[in-house]
Design an enzyme around this catalytic site. Structure first.
Site, PDB file in Angstrom:
ATOM      1  N   ARG A  94      78.123  43.261   8.994  1.00  0.00           N
ATOM      2  CA  ARG A  94      77.150  43.006   7.936  1.00  0.00           C
ATOM      3  C   ARG A  94      77.592  43.711   6.654  1.00  0.00           C
ATOM      4  O   ARG A  94      78.099  44.832   6.691  1.00  0.00           O
ATOM      5  CB  ARG A  94      75.757  43.498   8.342  1.00  0.00           C
ATOM      6  CG  ARG A  94      75.029  42.571   9.306  1.00  0.00           C
ATOM      7  CD  ARG A  94      73.654  43.089   9.641  1.00  0.00           C
ATOM      8  NE  ARG A  94      73.718  44.333  10.382  1.00  0.00           N
ATOM      9  CZ  ARG A  94      73.553  45.545   9.864  1.00  0.00           C
ATOM     10  NH1 ARG A  94      73.257  45.694   8.585  1.00  0.00           N
ATOM     11  NH2 ARG A  94      73.654  46.607  10.622  1.00  0.00           N
ATOM     12  N   TYR A 144      80.107  35.896   9.408  1.00  0.00           N
ATOM     13  CA  TYR A 144      79.861  36.941  10.407  1.00  0.00           C
ATOM     14  C   TYR A 144      78.386  36.998  10.848  1.00  0.00           C
ATOM     15  O   TYR A 144      77.484  37.019   9.995  1.00  0.00           O
ATOM     16  CB  TYR A 144      80.285  38.333   9.891  1.00  0.00           C
ATOM     17  CG  TYR A 144      79.729  39.402  10.810  1.00  0.00           C
ATOM     18  CD1 TYR A 144      80.322  39.621  12.054  1.00  0.00           C
ATOM     19  CD2 TYR A 144      78.557  40.083  10.518  1.00  0.00           C
ATOM     20  CE1 TYR A 144      79.764  40.504  12.954  1.00  0.00           C
ATOM     21  CE2 TYR A 144      77.997  40.984  11.416  1.00  0.00           C
ATOM     22  CZ  TYR A 144      78.607  41.184  12.629  1.00  0.00           C
ATOM     23  OH  TYR A 144      78.040  42.039  13.534  1.00  0.00           O
ATOM     24  N   LYS A 146      68.658  39.008  11.780  1.00  0.00           N
ATOM     25  CA  LYS A 146      68.235  40.089  10.899  1.00  0.00           C
ATOM     26  C   LYS A 146      67.474  39.552   9.679  1.00  0.00           C
ATOM     27  O   LYS A 146      66.481  40.130   9.246  1.00  0.00           O
ATOM     28  CB  LYS A 146      69.451  40.921  10.447  1.00  0.00           C
ATOM     29  CG  LYS A 146      70.119  41.684  11.600  1.00  0.00           C
ATOM     30  CD  LYS A 146      69.130  42.467  12.329  1.00  0.00           C
ATOM     31  CE  LYS A 146      69.496  43.304  13.520  1.00  0.00           C
ATOM     32  NZ  LYS A 146      70.746  43.625  14.026  1.00  0.00           N
ATOM     33  N   HIS A 156      63.362  46.757  14.516  1.00  0.00           N
ATOM     34  CA  HIS A 156      64.724  46.755  15.066  1.00  0.00           C
ATOM     35  C   HIS A 156      64.706  47.531  16.386  1.00  0.00           C
ATOM     36  O   HIS A 156      65.180  48.667  16.448  1.00  0.00           O
ATOM     37  CB  HIS A 156      65.664  47.411  14.042  1.00  0.00           C
ATOM     38  CG  HIS A 156      67.122  47.242  14.337  1.00  0.00           C
ATOM     39  ND1 HIS A 156      68.078  48.081  13.810  1.00  0.00           N
ATOM     40  CD2 HIS A 156      67.801  46.340  15.082  1.00  0.00           C
ATOM     41  CE1 HIS A 156      69.278  47.696  14.221  1.00  0.00           C
ATOM     42  NE2 HIS A 156      69.136  46.650  14.994  1.00  0.00           N
ATOM     43  N   SER A 171      72.067  50.260  14.278  1.00  0.00           N
ATOM     44  CA  SER A 171      73.096  49.354  14.774  1.00  0.00           C
ATOM     45  C   SER A 171      74.183  50.120  15.525  1.00  0.00           C
ATOM     46  O   SER A 171      74.648  51.158  15.060  1.00  0.00           O
ATOM     47  CB  SER A 171      73.718  48.602  13.602  1.00  0.00           C
ATOM     48  OG  SER A 171      72.704  47.910  12.912  1.00  0.00           O
ATOM     49  N   CYS A 229      74.026  51.858  18.214  1.00  0.00           N
ATOM     50  CA  CYS A 229      73.618  53.185  18.694  1.00  0.00           C
ATOM     51  C   CYS A 229      72.957  53.123  20.062  1.00  0.00           C
ATOM     52  O   CYS A 229      72.268  54.061  20.472  1.00  0.00           O
ATOM     53  CB  CYS A 229      72.701  53.858  17.689  1.00  0.00           C
ATOM     54  SG  CYS A 229      73.587  54.342  16.197  1.00  0.00           S
ATOM     55  N   ASP A 275      67.321  43.938  20.658  1.00  0.00           N
ATOM     56  CA  ASP A 275      67.587  44.156  19.232  1.00  0.00           C
ATOM     57  C   ASP A 275      66.340  44.066  18.353  1.00  0.00           C
ATOM     58  O   ASP A 275      66.220  44.810  17.396  1.00  0.00           O
ATOM     59  CB  ASP A 275      68.626  43.131  18.745  1.00  0.00           C
ATOM     60  CG  ASP A 275      69.301  43.537  17.438  1.00  0.00           C
ATOM     61  OD1 ASP A 275      69.693  44.717  17.318  1.00  0.00           O
ATOM     62  OD2 ASP A 275      69.424  42.687  16.540  1.00  0.00           O
ATOM     63  N   ARG A 335      82.124  41.211  19.132  1.00  0.00           N
ATOM     64  CA  ARG A 335      80.825  40.967  19.788  1.00  0.00           C
ATOM     65  C   ARG A 335      80.907  39.784  20.738  1.00  0.00           C
ATOM     66  O   ARG A 335      81.856  39.007  20.732  1.00  0.00           O
ATOM     67  CB  ARG A 335      79.758  40.696  18.725  1.00  0.00           C
ATOM     68  CG  ARG A 335      79.560  41.896  17.793  1.00  0.00           C
ATOM     69  CD  ARG A 335      78.134  42.140  17.442  1.00  0.00           C
ATOM     70  NE  ARG A 335      77.967  43.388  16.723  1.00  0.00           N
ATOM     71  CZ  ARG A 335      76.901  44.173  16.843  1.00  0.00           C
ATOM     72  NH1 ARG A 335      75.925  43.856  17.668  1.00  0.00           N
ATOM     73  NH2 ARG A 335      76.802  45.292  16.150  1.00  0.00           N
TER      74      ARG A 335
HETATM   75  P1  GTP Z   1      73.451  46.526  17.572  1.00  0.00           P
HETATM   76  O1  GTP Z   1      73.716  45.304  18.370  1.00  0.00           O
HETATM   77  O2  GTP Z   1      74.456  46.734  16.484  1.00  0.00           O
HETATM   78  O3  GTP Z   1      72.069  46.604  17.025  1.00  0.00           O
HETATM   79  O4  GTP Z   1      73.749  47.793  18.538  1.00  0.00           O
HETATM   80  P2  GTP Z   1      72.995  48.472  19.773  1.00  0.00           P
HETATM   81  O5  GTP Z   1      72.012  49.454  19.276  1.00  0.00           O
HETATM   82  O6  GTP Z   1      72.514  47.429  20.714  1.00  0.00           O
HETATM   83  O7  GTP Z   1      74.183  49.329  20.455  1.00  0.00           O
HETATM   84  P3  GTP Z   1      74.947  49.154  21.854  1.00  0.00           P
HETATM   85  O8  GTP Z   1      74.052  49.322  23.031  1.00  0.00           O
HETATM   86  O9  GTP Z   1      75.738  47.908  21.798  1.00  0.00           O
HETATM   87  O10 GTP Z   1      75.931  50.413  21.821  1.00  0.00           O
HETATM   88  C1  GTP Z   1      76.869  50.602  20.822  1.00  0.00           C
HETATM   89  C2  GTP Z   1      77.881  51.656  21.193  1.00  0.00           C
HETATM   90  O11 GTP Z   1      77.249  52.845  21.630  1.00  0.00           O
HETATM   91  C3  GTP Z   1      78.803  51.220  22.320  1.00  0.00           C
HETATM   92  O12 GTP Z   1      80.103  51.644  22.009  1.00  0.00           O
HETATM   93  C4  GTP Z   1      78.275  51.957  23.505  1.00  0.00           C
HETATM   94  O13 GTP Z   1      79.266  52.194  24.450  1.00  0.00           O
HETATM   95  C5  GTP Z   1      77.736  53.245  22.900  1.00  0.00           C
HETATM   96  N1  GTP Z   1      76.610  53.778  23.691  1.00  0.00           N
HETATM   97  C6  GTP Z   1      75.514  53.118  24.088  1.00  0.00           C
HETATM   98  N2  GTP Z   1      74.690  53.897  24.834  1.00  0.00           N
HETATM   99  C7  GTP Z   1      75.278  55.102  24.888  1.00  0.00           C
HETATM  100  C8  GTP Z   1      74.924  56.348  25.517  1.00  0.00           C
HETATM  101  O14 GTP Z   1      73.884  56.501  26.158  1.00  0.00           O
HETATM  102  N3  GTP Z   1      75.804  57.381  25.339  1.00  0.00           N
HETATM  103  C9  GTP Z   1      76.960  57.243  24.634  1.00  0.00           C
HETATM  104  N4  GTP Z   1      77.759  58.294  24.520  1.00  0.00           N
HETATM  105  N5  GTP Z   1      77.331  56.084  24.050  1.00  0.00           N
HETATM  106  C10 GTP Z   1      76.514  55.024  24.167  1.00  0.00           C
HETATM  107  C1  SPV Z   2      73.264  45.025  13.993  1.00  0.00           C
HETATM  108  O1  SPV Z   2      74.186  45.259  13.196  1.00  0.00           O
HETATM  109  O2  SPV Z   2      72.228  45.733  14.046  1.00  0.00           O
HETATM  110  C2  SPV Z   2      73.382  43.907  14.941  1.00  0.00           C
HETATM  111  C3  SPV Z   2      74.466  42.973  14.760  1.00  0.00           C
HETATM  112  O3  SPV Z   2      72.551  43.751  15.816  1.00  0.00           O
HETATM  113  S1  SPV Z   2      74.167  41.868  13.463  1.00  0.00           S
HETATM  114  O4  SPV Z   2      73.597  40.649  14.018  1.00  0.00           O
HETATM  115  O5  SPV Z   2      75.431  41.608  12.840  1.00  0.00           O
HETATM  116  O6  SPV Z   2      73.221  42.449  12.528  1.00  0.00           O
HETATM  117 MN    MN Z   3      70.929  45.379  15.722  1.00  0.00          MN
END
Ligand code: GTP
Ligand code: SPV
Ligand code: MN
Length: 598
Positions: free
Chosen positions: A75, A203, A212, A232, A254, A256, A283, A381
């Protein structure tokens, strides 16, 4: 222009499609009907244009690969605008343009942008059609990749068109990849017109306009007016062996950890307790107060647009099962056998492949500065249907959603923020959400690792003045007789050497267990300056060996560091001037007093 037969009698919709087609000059207009036959045709066309690559159908049935332009991988928040008539209504944390200036600027870019291409019309619903939560949108796009993603992420088909026969209220979404020119890229939101215009990107978050743009930026604007929440947040259910399920919602910025938490697998040490996890969403949460005075939530989406790197059988076995079929992979490494790989995937690192930029790749390659070359982009992704997920909730299509017992705010903080703590009450909980901060990730273009303030994980997604947003949160508390309890979590605290103190992923259930115990008044807690902290013995550590005093470090509150943090909070709050709710200043002062006293 050709005369088209449109599958709708909705006059507003017909006229709008024609007007936009006149602007963009496509060769053709095709309505998306959500059928398998049409999807197959679009895929076939995308293979021919090179937009998609067919993957190994024996190993990955129904899966395809897409590569974006090299400068179009996340983004672009600096090119994202809220276009309200008054600048003040967008607030100090959003980029603003006047609607007049924005339409003018964008029209020049959209003009003729679809020449030689087809314009696809995608009528979609966010949320189950007919649910009191749901909103209809129509996206016009010249990208087959967008269409195929929208088919996974949203509800598309007959039922939506039928709904459009009855209502005029839909979000008008216009997207053109145009030339994918970053210098002419714009993601524009017109909340007062219920309109989104996005151009020169291909993207995810910039172009899947139901996600979003509609479900957070436009929806948050509507939610304030209509007294609900568009957040979110992930939504998950935790089922006890007696069949009772408690649902929680959690806002993490994002990349996290929302996706990972939403479908966690209970760790071995807790297996005896017999928990079962149900994934409602990863999400976005839309939440409203129901007649029982509780907050109820739906996930308006029907798919996951998840981060690929580090997804493996250890971190997220449910996702590994989900993406075995019907999945669109974006910007991952292509292996010689036409399967895919990313950094942190299971098994051996492949000896060779084609990287996310379409170049030959080998492990250990470095660029001109000596930095390792990734096979997959850090923000690569997959788009995959939620119904493929083994932990998918059986209440996904439930029009009233699920009742929320707890809200968790979290960030990625190496220092300062403890593993978990609870707010004193709703107002304090809103303060905790409003004072969140997190390290930037690859999900947005910017400096990875830099800490920024990200209230409720909504800084990039709030479609109006964030001061009003805080006020809305405070007011919603008064509308609920049984408001969820509010918590903060941080899985990312590190030791002196920079190693994570907490193992995360499935082990996070231990923290959720404490949260639910608090909601059900089963355990006491240690009242500290910042909130209620667990007594270490109240977190079930069965089967988990942490190095000495890790739990102590994870729960440690460094008063000096918190006082320092408060300076950043105040500076952040100050930019809202008189608009910032007095309650939040009051919370600030009280926290400062508590910290200075001890
Ligand atoms: P968006 O789709 O961008 O909104 O992201 P999200 O909040 O769904 O994050 P996601 O669960 O995909 O995790 C993103 C990154 O954080 C990945 O590299 C994971 O491996 C890492 N991660 C997720 N949960 C944990 C955790 O509990 N501990 C650690 N150390 N890393 C984590
Ligand atoms: C984020 O960035 O929080 C996502 C991926 O979930 S996107 O759809 O690109 O915003
Ligand atoms: Mn997100």
């Amino acid at each position: 222009m050709k005369v088209y037969k449109f599958p709708t009698r909705n006059k507003k919709l017909r006229e709008w499609v024609i007007k936009m087609a006149r602007l963009c000059s496509p060769d053709d207009i095709v309505w998306i009907d959500g059928t398998e036959e049409q999807k197959k045709i679009l895929q076939q066309e995308a293979f021919e244009t090179g937009e998609l690559t067919l993957l190994n159908q024996e190993k990955l049935p129904g899966c395809v690969l897409h590569r974006t332009a090299v400068n179009d991988v996340a983004r672009t928040e600096h090119l994202t605008f809220i276009c309200t008539r008054e600048k003040h209504d967008a607030g100090p944390t959003n980029n603003w343009m006047s609607p007049q200036a924005a339409y003018k600027k964008a029209k020049a870019v959209f003009k003729g942008s679809m020449k030689g291409r087809t314009m696809f019309v995608i009528p979609f619903s966010m949320g189950p059609v007919g649910s009191p939560f749901s909103k209809i949108g129509v996206e016009l796009t010249d990208s087959r990749y967008v269409v195929l993603n929208m088919l996974i992420m949203t509800r598309v088909g007959e039922a939506v068109l039928r709904q459009l026969e009855q209502e005029d209220n839909f979000t008008k979404c216009l997207h053109s990849k145009a030339e994918l020119d970053i210098n002419k890229r714009m993601i524009l939101h017109f909340p007062e017109d219920n309109t989104i215009w996005s151009v020169n990107s291909g993207y995810g978050g910039n172009v899947l306009l139901g996600k979003k743009c509609l479900s957070l930026r436009i929806a948050s604007f509507l939610a304030r007016r209509e007294h609900w929440f568009a957040e979110h947040m992930l939504i998950m259910g935790i089922e006890e062996p007696n069949g009772h399920i408690e649902y929680i919602a959690a806002a993490f910025p994002s990349a996290c950890g929302k996706t990972n938490l939403a479908m966690l697998v209970p760790p071995k040490g807790l297996a005896k307790k017999g928990y079962r996890i149900w994934t409602v969403g990863d999400d976005i949460a839309w939440m409203r107060v129901d007649s029982d005075g509780k907050l109820w939530a739906i996930n308006p989406e029907t798919g996951f647009f998840g981060v690929a790197p580090k997804t493996n059988m250890q971190t997220n076995p449910n996702m590994m099962a989900t993406i075995k079929k019907d999945t669109i992979f974006t910007n991952v490494l292509l292996k010689p056998d036409y399967t895919v790989w990313w950094e942190g995937a299971d098994g051996e690192v492949p000896p060779s492949g084609i990287d996310w930029q379409g170049r030959p790749w080998k492990p250990g390659m470095v660029d001109s500065e000596g930095k390792p070359v990734n096979g997959a982009h850090p923000n690569s992704r997959f788009t995959t249907p939620i119904t493929n997920c083994p932990s998918a909730s059986f209440r996904l299509d439930q029009p009233h959603g699920v009742p929320i017992s707890a809200i968790i705010f979290g960030g990625r903080r190496q220092h300062l923020a403890p593993l978990v703590y609870e707010s004193f009450n709703w107002q304090h909980g809103v303060f905790l959400g409003a004072t969140m901060a997190s390290e930037l990730t690859a999900a947005q273009v910017g400096q990875v690792g830099k800490v920024r303030r990200d209230p409720m994980a909504m800084i990039p997604f709030c479609g109006y003045n964030m001061a009003y947003y805080f006020k809305h949160w405070l007011e919603m508390g008064k509308r609920m007789s049984k408001a969820p309890r509010v918590f903060c979590a941080n899985w990312f605290r590190t030791d002196e050497k920079g190693n994570f103190l907490w193992p995360g992923f499935g082990e996070n259930l231990r923290v959720l267990e404490w949260i639910l115990d608090r909601c059900n008044n089963k355990v006491g807690a240690n009242k500290t300056d910042i909130g209620y902290i667990p007594y270490p013995t109240d977190i079930d550590m069965t089967g988990l060996e942490l190095s000495e005093n890790s739990l102590g470090k994870l729960l440690y509150i460094d008063k000096k560091a918190w006082l320092e943090e408060l300076k950043g909070v105040k500076a952040f709050f100050k930019q809202f001037k008189k608009d910032l709710p007095q309650e939040l200043w009051q919370e600030c002062e009280e926290l400062e007093k508590r910290l200075k006293k001890g």
